[in-house]
Design a protein around this motif. Sequence first.
Motif, mmCIF file in Angstrom:
data_model
loop_
_atom_site.group_PDB
_atom_site.id
_atom_site.type_symbol
_atom_site.label_atom_id
_atom_site.label_comp_id
_atom_site.label_asym_id
_atom_site.label_seq_id
_atom_site.Cartn_x
_atom_site.Cartn_y
_atom_site.Cartn_z
ATOM 1 N N ALA A 139 0.826 -1.204 0.000
ATOM 2 C CA ALA A 139 0.000 0.000 0.000
ATOM 3 C C ALA A 139 0.863 1.259 0.000
ATOM 4 N N ILE A 140 1.901 1.259 0.818
ATOM 5 C CA ILE A 140 2.776 2.430 0.922
ATOM 6 C C ILE A 140 3.434 2.751 -0.418
ATOM 7 N N ASN A 141 3.705 1.714 -1.228
ATOM 8 C CA ASN A 141 4.317 1.934 -2.548
ATOM 9 C C ASN A 141 3.576 2.992 -3.352
ATOM 10 N N THR A 142 2.257 3.039 -3.199
ATOM 11 C CA THR A 142 1.452 4.004 -3.947
ATOM 12 C C THR A 142 0.962 5.155 -3.085
ATOM 13 N N ILE A 143 0.590 4.870 -1.840
ATOM 14 C CA ILE A 143 0.041 5.913 -0.972
ATOM 15 C C ILE A 143 0.980 7.107 -0.871
ATOM 16 N N VAL A 144 2.243 6.849 -0.546
ATOM 17 C CA VAL A 144 3.182 7.943 -0.290
ATOM 18 C C VAL A 144 3.407 8.813 -1.527
#
Length: 462
Positions: A139-144
């Motif tokens: 998720a962090i791969n895209t969220i950030v």
Amino acid sequence: MSKTLKCISPIDGSVFAERPVASPAEAAASVARARAAQKAWAGRPLEERIALVQAGVRQLNSMSDEVVPELAHMMGRPVRYGGEFGGVNERADYMAKIAARALAPMVVEESETFERRIEREPQGVVLVIAPWNYPYLTAINTIVPALIAGNAVVLKHATQTLLVGERIVRAFAESGFPDDLFINLFLDHEGTEALIAAGSFNFINFTGSVGGGRAIERAAAGTFTGLGLELGGKDPGYVMEDANLDWAVDVLMDGALYNAGQCCCGIERIYVTDTLYDAFVEKAAAWARKLKLGNPLVQETTLGPMANARFASEVRAQTAEAIAAGATPLVDPTLFPEDDGGTYLMPQVLVNVTHDMRVMRDESFGPVVGIMRVRDDEEAIALMNDCEFGLTASLWTSDPVRAARIGARIETGTVMMNRADYLDPALCWTGCKNTGRGGALSEIGYHNLTRPKSYHLRKRSA
């Protein structure tokens, strides 16, 4: 009556968490609020967006005492490994560091007559559909980068890790994030597909199965919504005659069996040159036999249950079929009495395998790996490419020129030398064939989460 999503814990089969599914009206209203909040967010200075995103990540880190056992309950990863914070922080920090460069305008001309440039505009509202195997990392791969680039983000997690999206959004809210800009939705498949078909999003990033990717493509048909899809994998390792044998065994077996083999870029098949084959196989089997299968809440456990009994059943079926067809298992089941026929599944190493067996062809996503003897580079390349997927390939040699030459011929997204099961945030995370399309992280990840907007400004009339 509203539907309910239930997370069934692989530890004991109990219901660990449940949440009501958002109704179509509730979901649509939430997305509309996110779209409205996005405009003001995109207008804030980049430095402010970066600082607020970093604050959200720090707040998430402060929840580690809750997150780590929660993950064990939801998907079975042993608490001894401390969750996913190392990778989360590495990726978030890197994407924050490169944001100014990645989002900077491309200036073509700045003269007395013309100003010509290409700028990066946020897509708008980005939907992140995250999987259960690494629910924070993926998720962090895209969220950030999506938030830093000025987008609003809608997060939908797999039911198996039901509480992850709720927790991430809560961490960002507690760190001072704007209301409605970053939201978590509890959706079933039908609700998700309906929102996509309605053109609710400007970009969608999905990590999951090939079937799931196809369903998203069908739902998005005709909406012109941008898609990033990371789907299946069957990643190979190739050990050459000049490899460091002990290093190769340790890294490749960890890549095959860590997280009960439930890794997107986990090693699922290994090819070893003839001169090292026997020694590699002996050491690999010994490595697997040392694992401790058991309750992931116990600190001594190194191999937890698979996330779902259905997933374990598929791995057992592939393994049994291979053995029936002539494969030889090297790990004695009596060493793992905890294997209960359900979610708790022992590790297995298979030799005398061929590409006629599903265990060497289909995605296993579990704690089993097949090892084949190869004569030379040509045979290894042919076998590595004999697959419908292409995410990563792990090459083991002391010769980087040889590795690069072989890597150029492998149908894959990332070539690694003397490393496996690792994602470098400075490089584009991508795949080919049935592994999917698009790319996350690196500067290219920012480009996928934004759209180019050109300016051709003529300053003088003559």
